[in-house]
Design a protein around this motif. Structure first.
Motif, PDB file in Angstrom:
ATOM      1  N   GLY A   6     137.063  73.998  26.891  1.00  0.00           N
ATOM      2  CA  GLY A   6     135.824  74.556  27.409  1.00  0.00           C
ATOM      3  C   GLY A   6     134.708  73.527  27.382  1.00  0.00           C
ATOM      4  O   GLY A   6     134.867  72.434  26.841  1.00  0.00           O
ATOM      5  N   ALA A   7     133.594  73.871  27.975  1.00  0.00           N
ATOM      6  CA  ALA A   7     132.449  72.957  27.991  1.00  0.00           C
ATOM      7  C   ALA A   7     131.860  72.845  26.591  1.00  0.00           C
ATOM      8  O   ALA A   7     131.891  73.802  25.817  1.00  0.00           O
ATOM      9  N   PRO A   8     131.308  71.673  26.249  1.00  0.00           N
ATOM     10  CA  PRO A   8     130.665  71.529  24.935  1.00  0.00           C
ATOM     11  C   PRO A   8     129.429  72.426  24.829  1.00  0.00           C
ATOM     12  O   PRO A   8     128.834  72.803  25.835  1.00  0.00           O
ATOM     13  N   GLY A  27     123.373  61.866  17.738  1.00  0.00           N
ATOM     14  CA  GLY A  27     124.731  62.021  17.261  1.00  0.00           C
ATOM     15  C   GLY A  27     125.780  61.990  18.353  1.00  0.00           C
ATOM     16  O   GLY A  27     126.930  62.314  18.124  1.00  0.00           O
ATOM     17  N   GLY A  28     125.382  61.629  19.583  1.00  0.00           N
ATOM     18  CA  GLY A  28     126.317  61.614  20.694  1.00  0.00           C
ATOM     19  C   GLY A  28     126.651  62.991  21.212  1.00  0.00           C
ATOM     20  O   GLY A  28     127.599  63.164  21.978  1.00  0.00           O
ATOM     21  N   ASP A  46     114.644  61.505  27.398  1.00  0.00           N
ATOM     22  CA  ASP A  46     115.785  60.965  28.132  1.00  0.00           C
ATOM     23  C   ASP A  46     116.203  59.678  27.431  1.00  0.00           C
ATOM     24  O   ASP A  46     115.704  59.356  26.359  1.00  0.00           O
ATOM     25  N   SER A  47     117.101  58.940  28.027  1.00  0.00           N
ATOM     26  CA  SER A  47     117.636  57.756  27.361  1.00  0.00           C
ATOM     27  C   SER A  47     116.593  56.668  27.137  1.00  0.00           C
ATOM     28  O   SER A  47     116.763  55.813  26.279  1.00  0.00           O
ATOM     29  N   THR A  48     115.479  56.694  27.872  1.00  0.00           N
ATOM     30  CA  THR A  48     114.467  55.641  27.735  1.00  0.00           C
ATOM     31  C   THR A  48     113.485  55.891  26.597  1.00  0.00           C
ATOM     32  O   THR A  48     112.851  54.960  26.119  1.00  0.00           O
ATOM     33  N   ASN A  49     113.319  57.144  26.177  1.00  0.00           N
ATOM     34  CA  ASN A  49     112.323  57.424  25.136  1.00  0.00           C
ATOM     35  C   ASN A  49     112.882  58.213  23.957  1.00  0.00           C
ATOM     36  O   ASN A  49     112.131  58.719  23.137  1.00  0.00           O
ATOM     37  N   ASP A  54     118.009  61.657  11.236  1.00  0.00           N
ATOM     38  CA  ASP A  54     118.673  62.806  10.626  1.00  0.00           C
ATOM     39  C   ASP A  54     119.214  63.758  11.694  1.00  0.00           C
ATOM     40  O   ASP A  54     119.099  64.973  11.582  1.00  0.00           O
ATOM     41  N   SER A  55     119.755  63.194  12.770  1.00  0.00           N
ATOM     42  CA  SER A  55     120.346  63.940  13.895  1.00  0.00           C
ATOM     43  C   SER A  55     119.349  64.841  14.612  1.00  0.00           C
ATOM     44  O   SER A  55     119.731  65.833  15.222  1.00  0.00           O
ATOM     45  N   LYS A  56     118.063  64.510  14.548  1.00  0.00           N
ATOM     46  CA  LYS A  56     117.031  65.267  15.262  1.00  0.00           C
ATOM     47  C   LYS A  56     116.375  64.350  16.277  1.00  0.00           C
ATOM     48  O   LYS A  56     116.111  63.184  15.996  1.00  0.00           O
TER      49      LYS A  56
END
Length: 83
Positions: A6-8, A27-28, A46-49, A54-56
């Motif tokens: 199923g979808a994540p 955390g990917g 997004d990926s630029t900012n 602590d995974s937040k």
């Protein structure tokens, strides 16, 4: 985290994340683009900012304020003019 093909699931809303709405977060993990926001100021990320601790997810500005270097010489050292 997907179960049996199923979808994540989005860590924020726990609903399925499909390819068209996917954003890679702390955390990917896969997030919905609309769910991936800074935990402090709620700015869209997004990926630029994106920064994480602590995974937040944090924006660069809030990450710097909360976890950046502290003390004299880093942020306020050049503000005084010498005559």
């Amino acid at each position: 985290m997907s179960k049996f093909g199923g979808a994540p699931k989005c860590p924020i809303c726990t609903k399925s994340v499909y390819a068209a709405e996917k954003a890679l977060g702390p955390g990917g993990n896969d997030y919905h683009k609309t769910c991936l926001v800074c935990v402090t100021c709620k700015k869209s990320l997004d990926s630029t900012n994106l920064c994480e601790n602590d995974s937040k997810p944090y924006c660069k500005a809030c990450y710097g304020k909360n976890f950046g270097p502290k003390g004299f010489g880093f942020a306020g050292g050049g503000a005084i003019m010498h005559t």
